[in-house]
Design an enzyme around this catalytic site. Structure first.
Site, PDB file in Angstrom:
ATOM      1  N   ARG A 149      -1.530   9.356  -0.681  1.00 25.99           N
ATOM      2  CA  ARG A 149      -1.854  10.645  -0.066  1.00 25.99           C
ATOM      3  C   ARG A 149      -0.831  11.104   0.970  1.00 25.99           C
ATOM      4  O   ARG A 149      -1.024  12.109   1.629  1.00 25.99           O
ATOM      5  CB  ARG A 149      -3.244  10.572   0.583  1.00 25.99           C
ATOM      6  CG  ARG A 149      -3.405   9.386   1.513  1.00 25.99           C
ATOM      7  CD  ARG A 149      -4.726   9.387   2.228  1.00 25.99           C
ATOM      8  NE  ARG A 149      -4.731  10.273   3.374  1.00 25.99           N
ATOM      9  CZ  ARG A 149      -4.181   9.976   4.546  1.00 25.99           C
ATOM     10  NH1 ARG A 149      -3.564   8.837   4.726  1.00 25.99           N
ATOM     11  NH2 ARG A 149      -4.250  10.829   5.544  1.00 25.99           N
TER      12      ARG A 149
ATOM     13  N   ASP B 128      -3.607  -2.577  -1.727  1.00 31.72           N
ATOM     14  CA  ASP B 128      -4.546  -1.459  -1.917  1.00 31.72           C
ATOM     15  C   ASP B 128      -3.850  -0.249  -2.504  1.00 31.72           C
ATOM     16  O   ASP B 128      -2.643  -0.268  -2.762  1.00 31.72           O
ATOM     17  CB  ASP B 128      -5.324  -1.112  -0.636  1.00 31.72           C
ATOM     18  CG  ASP B 128      -4.564  -0.257   0.372  1.00 31.72           C
ATOM     19  OD1 ASP B 128      -3.512   0.321   0.049  1.00 31.72           O
ATOM     20  OD2 ASP B 128      -5.048  -0.170   1.518  1.00 31.72           O
ATOM     21  N   SER B 129      -4.656   0.772  -2.724  1.00 34.62           N
ATOM     22  CA  SER B 129      -4.273   2.077  -3.291  1.00 34.62           C
ATOM     23  C   SER B 129      -4.569   2.125  -4.780  1.00 34.62           C
ATOM     24  O   SER B 129      -3.852   1.535  -5.592  1.00 34.62           O
ATOM     25  CB  SER B 129      -2.804   2.430  -3.041  1.00 34.62           C
ATOM     26  OG  SER B 129      -2.539   2.478  -1.653  1.00 34.62           O
ATOM     27  N   GLY B 130      -5.675   2.774  -5.103  1.00 34.64           N
ATOM     28  CA  GLY B 130      -6.030   2.993  -6.500  1.00 34.64           C
ATOM     29  C   GLY B 130      -6.953   1.946  -7.099  1.00 34.64           C
ATOM     30  O   GLY B 130      -7.205   1.979  -8.300  1.00 34.64           O
TER      31      GLY B 130
ATOM     32  N   SER C 148       0.843  -1.198   0.000  1.00 33.83           N
ATOM     33  CA  SER C 148       0.000   0.000   0.000  1.00 33.83           C
ATOM     34  C   SER C 148       0.872   1.239   0.000  1.00 33.83           C
ATOM     35  O   SER C 148       1.935   1.237   0.617  1.00 33.83           O
ATOM     36  CB  SER C 148      -0.875   0.004   1.279  1.00 33.83           C
ATOM     37  OG  SER C 148      -1.554   1.241   1.437  1.00 33.83           O
TER      38      SER C 148
ATOM     39  N   HIS D 267      -0.834   3.974   0.934  1.00 37.21           N
ATOM     40  CA  HIS D 267      -1.834   4.751   1.687  1.00 37.21           C
ATOM     41  C   HIS D 267      -2.692   5.595   0.754  1.00 37.21           C
ATOM     42  O   HIS D 267      -3.075   6.716   1.090  1.00 37.21           O
ATOM     43  CB  HIS D 267      -1.163   5.623   2.751  1.00 37.21           C
ATOM     44  CG  HIS D 267      -0.500   4.826   3.830  1.00 37.21           C
ATOM     45  ND1 HIS D 267      -0.923   4.832   5.142  1.00 37.21           N
ATOM     46  CD2 HIS D 267       0.538   3.966   3.785  1.00 37.21           C
ATOM     47  CE1 HIS D 267      -0.165   4.028   5.864  1.00 37.21           C
ATOM     48  NE2 HIS D 267       0.731   3.486   5.063  1.00 37.21           N
TER      49      HIS D 267
ATOM     50  N   ARG E 169     -11.119   4.513  -0.525  1.00 41.55           N
ATOM     51  CA  ARG E 169     -12.102   5.556  -0.811  1.00 41.55           C
ATOM     52  C   ARG E 169     -13.385   5.100  -1.507  1.00 41.55           C
ATOM     53  O   ARG E 169     -14.440   5.674  -1.243  1.00 41.55           O
ATOM     54  CB  ARG E 169     -11.436   6.675  -1.603  1.00 41.55           C
ATOM     55  CG  ARG E 169     -10.692   7.624  -0.688  1.00 41.55           C
ATOM     56  CD  ARG E 169      -9.674   8.432  -1.417  1.00 41.55           C
ATOM     57  NE  ARG E 169      -8.534   7.610  -1.771  1.00 41.55           N
ATOM     58  CZ  ARG E 169      -7.370   8.107  -2.193  1.00 41.55           C
ATOM     59  NH1 ARG E 169      -7.223   9.403  -2.322  1.00 41.55           N
ATOM     60  NH2 ARG E 169      -6.378   7.311  -2.466  1.00 41.55           N
TER      61      ARG E 169
HETATM   62  C1  LIG Z   1      -8.730  10.223   4.186  1.00 36.74           C
HETATM   63  C2  LIG Z   1      -7.846   9.004   4.368  1.00 36.74           C
HETATM   64  C3  LIG Z   1      -7.304   8.741   5.619  1.00 36.74           C
HETATM   65  C4  LIG Z   1      -6.490   7.625   5.806  1.00 36.74           C
HETATM   66  N1  LIG Z   1      -5.935   7.382   7.046  1.00 36.74           N
HETATM   67  C5  LIG Z   1      -5.125   6.325   7.217  1.00 36.74           C
HETATM   68  C6  LIG Z   1      -4.529   6.078   8.491  1.00 36.74           C
HETATM   69  O1  LIG Z   1      -4.731   6.803   9.460  1.00 36.74           O
HETATM   70  N2  LIG Z   1      -3.721   4.996   8.619  1.00 36.74           N
HETATM   71  C7  LIG Z   1      -3.462   4.158   7.546  1.00 36.74           C
HETATM   72  O2  LIG Z   1      -2.715   3.184   7.723  1.00 36.74           O
HETATM   73  N3  LIG Z   1      -4.017   4.377   6.338  1.00 36.74           N
HETATM   74  C8  LIG Z   1      -4.838   5.432   6.150  1.00 36.74           C
HETATM   75  N4  LIG Z   1      -5.377   5.663   4.913  1.00 36.74           N
HETATM   76  C9  LIG Z   1      -5.046   4.776   3.793  1.00 36.74           C
HETATM   77  C10 LIG Z   1      -6.077   3.671   3.678  1.00 36.74           C
HETATM   78  O3  LIG Z   1      -5.984   2.789   4.782  1.00 36.74           O
HETATM   79  C11 LIG Z   1      -5.845   2.860   2.410  1.00 36.74           C
HETATM   80  O4  LIG Z   1      -4.513   2.347   2.393  1.00 36.74           O
HETATM   81  C12 LIG Z   1      -6.075   3.668   1.147  1.00 36.74           C
HETATM   82  O5  LIG Z   1      -7.180   4.531   1.296  1.00 36.74           O
HETATM   83  C13 LIG Z   1      -6.301   2.722  -0.012  1.00 36.74           C
HETATM   84  O6  LIG Z   1      -6.286   3.428  -1.225  1.00 36.74           O
HETATM   85  P1  LIG Z   1      -7.624   3.877  -2.008  1.00 36.74           P
HETATM   86  O7  LIG Z   1      -8.276   4.936  -1.157  1.00 36.74           O
HETATM   87  O8  LIG Z   1      -7.061   4.406  -3.289  1.00 36.74           O
HETATM   88  O9  LIG Z   1      -8.489   2.650  -2.159  1.00 36.74           O
HETATM   89  C14 LIG Z   1      -6.205   6.750   4.712  1.00 36.74           C
HETATM   90  C15 LIG Z   1      -6.795   7.019   3.460  1.00 36.74           C
HETATM   91  C16 LIG Z   1      -7.592   8.133   3.276  1.00 36.74           C
HETATM   92  C17 LIG Z   1      -8.206   8.400   1.914  1.00 36.74           C
END
Ligand SMILES: Cc1cc2nc3c(=O)[nH]c(=O)nc-3n(C[C@H](O)[C@H](O)[C@H](O)COP(=O)(O)O)c2cc1C
Length: 116
Positions: A16, A44-46, A11, A13, A68
């Site tokens: 972001r 994950d991610s995307g 991932s 994240h 998301r």
């Molecule tokens: C607004 C937001 C806050 C997030 N906060 C965390 C967090 O506090 N800890 C963490 O490990 N991942 C966090 N993530 C990442 C998500 O766990 C995940 O890896 C990511 O959203 C997956 O990608 P996608 O949104 O493209 O599906 C966050 C993602 C978003 C969009």
């Protein structure tokens, strides 16, 4: 494995946090190769549609996670919106696999992909 992990998540994240980091899909093959099937690799991610799921599974992920997309469904239509997002993913995954001539998730391997 050295750290007795039960599994690993590839991932970034959702792209972001770290400007300039590589995409998680670009990192996936090397991680899968290194793990060598000893523990589950999640991704994950995307992930936004069935074709994204197919690519990640074909590159060796055991499962994908959504960040998301389900939140968008929740914001638009609550519980039903989340259900619709998940239903659309399943339909799109099915349609993508059928179009690719693949009848089982286990048959999603790297050789179905073409690198551009
Ligand atoms: C607004 C937001 C806050 C997030 N906060 C965390 C967090 O506090 N800890 C963490 O490990 N991942 C966090 N993530 C990442 C998500 O766990 C995940 O890896 C990511 O959203 C997956 O990608 P996608 O949104 O493209 O599906 C966050 C993602 C978003 C969009």
């Amino acid at each position: 494995m050295e750290y007795e992990l039960d599994g690993i998540i590839v991932s970034n994240h959702g792209g972001r946090q770290l400007d300039g980091c590589i995409s998680s899909i670009a990192a996936l093959p090397a991680v899968v190769n290194e793990v060598g099937g000893r523990i589950p690799v999640l991704f994950d991610s995307g992930i936004r549609k069935g074709t994204d799921v197919v690519k990640a599974l074909a590159l060796g992920a055991d499962a994908v996670l959504l960040g998301r997309p389900y939140v968008y469904g929740l914001a638009i239509n609550g519980k039903e919106g989340v259900q619709e997002v998940l239903d659309n993913f399943i339909y799109d995954l099915d349609a993508t696999m059928a179009t690719a001539g693949v009848d089982a998730v286990s048959a999603l391997t790297r050789d179905i992909l073409v690198r551009k």
